[in-house]
Design a protein around this motif. Structure first.
Motif, PDB file in Angstrom:
ATOM      1  N   ALA A  60       0.423  -0.582   0.514  1.00  0.00           N
ATOM      2  CA  ALA A  60       0.104   0.049   0.137  1.00  0.00           C
ATOM      3  C   ALA A  60       0.667   1.449   0.004  1.00  0.00           C
ATOM      4  O   ALA A  60       1.756   1.206   0.383  1.00  0.00           O
ATOM      5  N   ARG A  61       0.439   2.472  -0.935  1.00  0.00           N
ATOM      6  CA  ARG A  61       1.091   3.584  -1.617  1.00  0.00           C
ATOM      7  C   ARG A  61       0.393   4.480  -1.102  1.00  0.00           C
ATOM      8  O   ARG A  61      -0.636   4.279  -1.612  1.00  0.00           O
ATOM      9  N   LEU A  62       0.852   5.845  -0.432  1.00  0.00           N
ATOM     10  CA  LEU A  62       0.405   6.769  -0.992  1.00  0.00           C
ATOM     11  C   LEU A  62       0.971   7.626  -1.517  1.00  0.00           C
ATOM     12  O   LEU A  62       2.245   8.145  -1.384  1.00  0.00           O
ATOM     13  N   ALA A  63       0.928   8.477  -2.517  1.00  0.00           N
ATOM     14  CA  ALA A  63       1.316   9.330  -3.317  1.00  0.00           C
ATOM     15  C   ALA A  63       0.799  10.449  -4.291  1.00  0.00           C
ATOM     16  O   ALA A  63      -0.469  10.079  -4.984  1.00  0.00           O
ATOM     17  N   ASP A  64       1.145  11.453  -4.197  1.00  0.00           N
ATOM     18  CA  ASP A  64       0.060  12.711  -5.451  1.00  0.00           C
ATOM     19  C   ASP A  64      -1.087  12.247  -4.947  1.00  0.00           C
ATOM     20  O   ASP A  64      -2.333  12.639  -5.846  1.00  0.00           O
TER      21      ASP A  64
END
Length: 156
Positions: free
Chosen positions: A111-115
């Motif tokens: 899980a990644r959070l970007a932009d």
């Protein structure tokens, strides 16, 4: 609201009760709240990605929980003291909860959070015991090509 009648399928199938209950339940639960928007993408035969638009949320505001056959994404905005005098508020600043039913043997890989986008990668891993296998009938061996020795081939 569309209502699907699965009774003809229920009469002619065995063991699919969970699937029909899931489909009927999803039709009831998805009443109309489309916040936050999301995409579901197939990356390969056994790989998927769910991308959720969570603009304004920080990683500590998000909670991703994977249970058996269920993925829950929650966003909780902390109240910030803001003395701004808004003329129009069009950016949603509220908490949310999204639920995704997962198939058997699907697990969260990353899980990644970007932009402002939360990307959750999913992988289906079927255990070796559940994969299809060829079964020999009556213990019959598979046919193999018989190789003759050079001397015996010349005598024939």
């Amino acid at each position: 609201m569309n209502r699907f009648d699965f009774s003809p399928y229920r009469r002619s199938t065995v063991g699919f009760d969970r699937l029909f209950d899931l489909l009927e339940g999803q039709a009831r639960l998805n009443g109309g709240d489309n916040y936050p928007p999301f995409n579901i993408e197939r990356l390969g035969p056994d790989a998927y990605r769910i991308t959720v638009a969570v603009a304004g949320f920080k990683p500590e505001d998000l909670d991703v929980t994977a249970q058996q056959n269920l993925l829950i994404i929650q966003g909780r905005k902390k109240e910030e003291a803001n003395d701004a005098d808004f003329l129009h508020v069009g950016i949603a600043n509220r908490g949310f909860e999204r639920r995704f039913e997962l198939a058997d043997y699907v697990r969260v890989d990353d899980a990644r959070l970007a932009d402002g986008l939360l990307a959750i990668d999913l992988v289906r891993e079927v255990p070796e015991a559940m994969k299809p296998k060829k079964i020999a009938v009556n213990g019959q061996k598979t046919l193999e090509v018989v190789k003759a020795d050079g001397d015996q081939a010349d005598a024939a």
